[in-house]
Write an enzyme that holds these catalytic residues in place. Structure first.
Site, PDB file in Angstrom:
ATOM      1  N   CYS A 108      85.255  31.187  74.474  1.00 41.13           N
ATOM      2  CA  CYS A 108      86.260  30.503  75.158  1.00 41.13           C
ATOM      3  C   CYS A 108      86.922  31.108  76.535  1.00 41.13           C
ATOM      4  O   CYS A 108      86.564  32.270  76.572  1.00 41.13           O
ATOM      5  CB  CYS A 108      87.391  29.837  74.203  1.00 41.13           C
ATOM      6  SG  CYS A 108      88.513  31.286  73.819  1.00 41.13           S
ATOM      7  N   ALA A 139      88.844  34.215  75.823  1.00 41.11           N
ATOM      8  CA  ALA A 139      88.141  35.217  75.312  1.00 41.11           C
ATOM      9  C   ALA A 139      87.773  35.938  76.661  1.00 41.11           C
ATOM     10  O   ALA A 139      87.703  37.146  76.777  1.00 41.11           O
ATOM     11  CB  ALA A 139      86.911  34.865  74.551  1.00 41.11           C
ATOM     12  N   ARG A 144      85.007  44.061  70.632  1.00 37.05           N
ATOM     13  CA  ARG A 144      84.041  44.260  71.553  1.00 37.05           C
ATOM     14  C   ARG A 144      83.615  45.907  71.885  1.00 37.05           C
ATOM     15  O   ARG A 144      82.663  45.890  72.524  1.00 37.05           O
ATOM     16  CB  ARG A 144      84.667  43.613  73.006  1.00 37.05           C
ATOM     17  CG  ARG A 144      83.595  43.677  74.229  1.00 37.05           C
ATOM     18  CD  ARG A 144      84.275  42.757  75.014  1.00 37.05           C
ATOM     19  NE  ARG A 144      83.913  42.577  76.626  1.00 37.05           N
ATOM     20  CZ  ARG A 144      84.345  42.810  77.443  1.00 37.05           C
ATOM     21  NH1 ARG A 144      85.567  43.383  77.343  1.00 37.05           N
ATOM     22  NH2 ARG A 144      83.877  42.729  78.741  1.00 37.05           N
ATOM     23  N   HIS A 177      87.032  34.507  83.116  1.00 36.53           N
ATOM     24  CA  HIS A 177      86.936  35.492  84.267  1.00 36.53           C
ATOM     25  C   HIS A 177      87.810  35.106  85.591  1.00 36.53           C
ATOM     26  O   HIS A 177      88.538  35.944  85.943  1.00 36.53           O
ATOM     27  CB  HIS A 177      85.633  35.762  84.449  1.00 36.53           C
ATOM     28  CG  HIS A 177      84.771  36.071  83.164  1.00 36.53           C
ATOM     29  ND1 HIS A 177      83.575  35.473  83.219  1.00 36.53           N
ATOM     30  CD2 HIS A 177      84.789  36.596  81.944  1.00 36.53           C
ATOM     31  CE1 HIS A 177      82.742  36.131  82.090  1.00 36.53           C
ATOM     32  NE2 HIS A 177      83.733  36.913  81.312  1.00 36.53           N
TER      33      HIS A 177
END
Ligand code: CFM
Length: 546
Positions: A64, A67, A98, A198
């Protein structure tokens, strides 16, 4: 299975068979997302449908927007205190999974990455609003840590109930004027994947962080790496190499990074971009505002590392730097070549498939190439057409409503600090000599003819790929890992690297060669049998028939 036999499986046939099982409307869309590669003159490749909504009901690999913003771009920064405004699950599942690593300057230096900070929203706040709780969380965080900066990350319910994280950030910044407090509208449902997050992250880092301090790190050849997140220690290996060459790596966005490096990142002379998908926005905006040129590099693969180092050295154009870079490459390649030959002898001709994120499905093909392995199929989860077909298609990409949802900033030259690092004449001369700026060729021009390129792969198609092609290894993530391994094929996680790393740079390449050698020669995966394969016990039917 040897790769010639694999290639014999007709890609067209595979595609037709997969599509035949879908309802007509789904098949129509997937048809444009499953492409058979063909490279024509001028690196012209077939058009792929990318960055569009996943069809409901399909088991996607995607994540998503939250994230992409909190987990990916900001997550690896150790001293921006990050508060997830939302239910506890969002904060918890984006906490340390991660495997991005960091190295604080001293034992006392702040490192908030070991904490998962969240407002832990409950039903009460969903009904009556959560802003009060967010303010209380900021008060608590300031009392405990007094950080230099605080980032607030909005999750889905926060957007749905209308909490204004930006207003809270402004109010709390007035209360704590020495702390930079900023919010991200990265509600999970924004856009169609983490890619939207992003972009949201890039925008805020650009407007509220970069440029706050003009204190440059000393050094002659100063540059940033954008889009390297220090998974499994990749950034440590890259830092080691950059230093050995005599380069000054000012800041990495955002592997092994700190706030001080971000706020002065505009003082460098060059931005290099590793993961184009997650951070090309920042590179572009910094070029417009501050005059910093950028180009794409790649430290995944020893040859790609050498090529990238040479390009950076050529950009600065200093004789000693170029000589030192060559010396480092020569020294490092001795061990790389030794291990490469050894591993290649066992692995040449074996086959791989890569389905990862928005850049690694491309970058890691270099490493497989280096040990003689063949990539049969590859695809991104959430990349855009430019990551597949190259940036040359940028003007032709249609901006749909989902992308329009994400703010596109209007950026202008900084009136005092804009400084073109190279004159137009210099840039033109470099271009004439074959040097490229603002570039990314994309994945498809570098892949073989007839290979399958599949965007937003799903579980059904994964099973079909295995059934038809029997690859020797698949690279993907945790959601795919056990589904694939239960079918007797090893899966290497290219997000978290499972428990390993680094895989970047020279030493990373050696680690990767050896790991792949071990995996493709391990028989354990083929020995696993699901219990029902040996003794079927239960059968069921969805419908009662007489
Ligand atoms: Fe860039 Fe990444 Fe990737 Fe990515 Fe990611 Fe990642 Fe990835 Mo997982 S920033 S696009 S959103 S290289 S977390 S470090 S591995 S999907 S291919």
């Amino acid at each position: 299975m040897a790769h010639d036999e694999n290639m014999a499986v007709d890609a067209e046939e595979f595609k037709a068979e997969v599509l035949s099982k879908y309802p007509a409307k789904v098949a129509k869309k997937r048809k444009r997302q499953i492409v058979i590669n063909q490279v024509e003159t001028g690196e012209k490749v077939p058009e792929i449908l990318a960055n569009s909504r996943t069809i409901p009901g399909i088991l996607t690999m995607r994540g998503c927007s939250y994230a992409g913003c909190k987990g990916v771009v900001l997550g690896p920064t150790r001293d921006i205190l990050q508060i997830t405004h939302g239910p506890i699950g969002c904060g918890f599942y984006s906490w340390a999974t991660r495997r991005n690593q960091t190295k604080p300057e001293t034992l006392e230096s702040p490192n908030y990455m070991t904490y998962a900070m969240s407002t832990d929203l409950q039903e009460d706040e969903i009904i009556f609003g959560g802003e009060k709780k967010l303010k209380a969380a900021i008060d608590e965080a300031v009392a405990m840590f007094h950080p230099k900066a605080i980032g607030i990350f909005a999750t889905c319910p926060v957007g749905l109930i209308g909490d204004d994280v930006h207003a809270v950030a402004r109010e709390m910044e007035a209360k704590y004027p020495d702390i930079n407090i900023f919010g991200f509208s990265c509600e999970g449902y924004k856009g169609v994947s983490q890619s939207a997050g992003h972009h949201v992250a890039n925008n805020k880092v650009f407007t509220d962080v970069v440029g706050l301090s003009d204190k440059a790190k000393p050094g002659k050849f100063r540059f940033n790496i954008l889009g390297e997140y220090n998974i499994g220690g990749d950034a440590f290996e890259i830092e080691r190499i950059a230093q050995a060459c005599g380069l000054t790596l000012h800041s990495t966005f955002s592997g092994n990074s700190c706030y001080e490096e971000f706020i002065s990142a505009h003082t460098v002379d060059l931005n290099t971009v590793m993961c184009h998908r997650s951070i090309n926005y920042l590179a572009e905006m910094m070029e417009v505002k501050y005059g910093i040129p950028w180009f794409k590099i790649n430290f995944i693969g020893a040859d790609a590392t050498a090529k990238s180092l040479r390009k950076i050295a050529a950009f600065f154009g200093d004789k000693d730097l170029i000589a030192q870079t060559e010396k480092v490459i020569e020294e490092e390649m001795i061990e790389v070549n030794k291990v490469r030959e050894e591993v290649k002898a066992h692995c040449a001709g074996k086959t791989a498939m890569l389905f990862v994120g928005g850049s690694r499905a491309h970058h890691y093909q270099e490493l497989f190439d280096e040990i003689g392995m063949v990539t049969l199929a590859a695809g991104y989860e959430f990349a855009h057409r430019d990551d597949y077909e190259g940036r040359k298609v940028l003007p032709n990409i249609i901006v749909d409503a989902d992308s329009r949802n994400i703010e596109e900033l209007t950026v202008e030259k900084d009136s005092t600090r804009y400084n073109a690092r190279k004159s137009e004449a210099e840039i033109e001369k470099m271009k004439a000599d074959g040097f490229t700026f603002n570039d990314y060729r994309g994945m498809m021009p570098e892949m073989k003819e007839k290979t399958l390129i599949i965007d937003d792969l799903n579980h059904y198609e994964t099973e079909k790929l295995i059934e038809k092609y029997h690859p020797d290894i698949i690279c993907a993530g945790i959601k795919e890992k056990y589904v694939v391994q239960k079918q007797g094929i090893p899966l290497k996680q290219l997000h978290s690297y499972d428990y390993m790393g680094p895989f970047a740079g020279f030493k990373g390449a050696i680690n990767f060669y050896r790991e792949i050698d071990r995996l493709v020669h391990s028989h354990v995966f083929k020995m696993t049998k699901a219990p029902w394969q040996e003794s079927p016990e239960l059968t069921a039917s969805y419908a009662w028939t007489k």
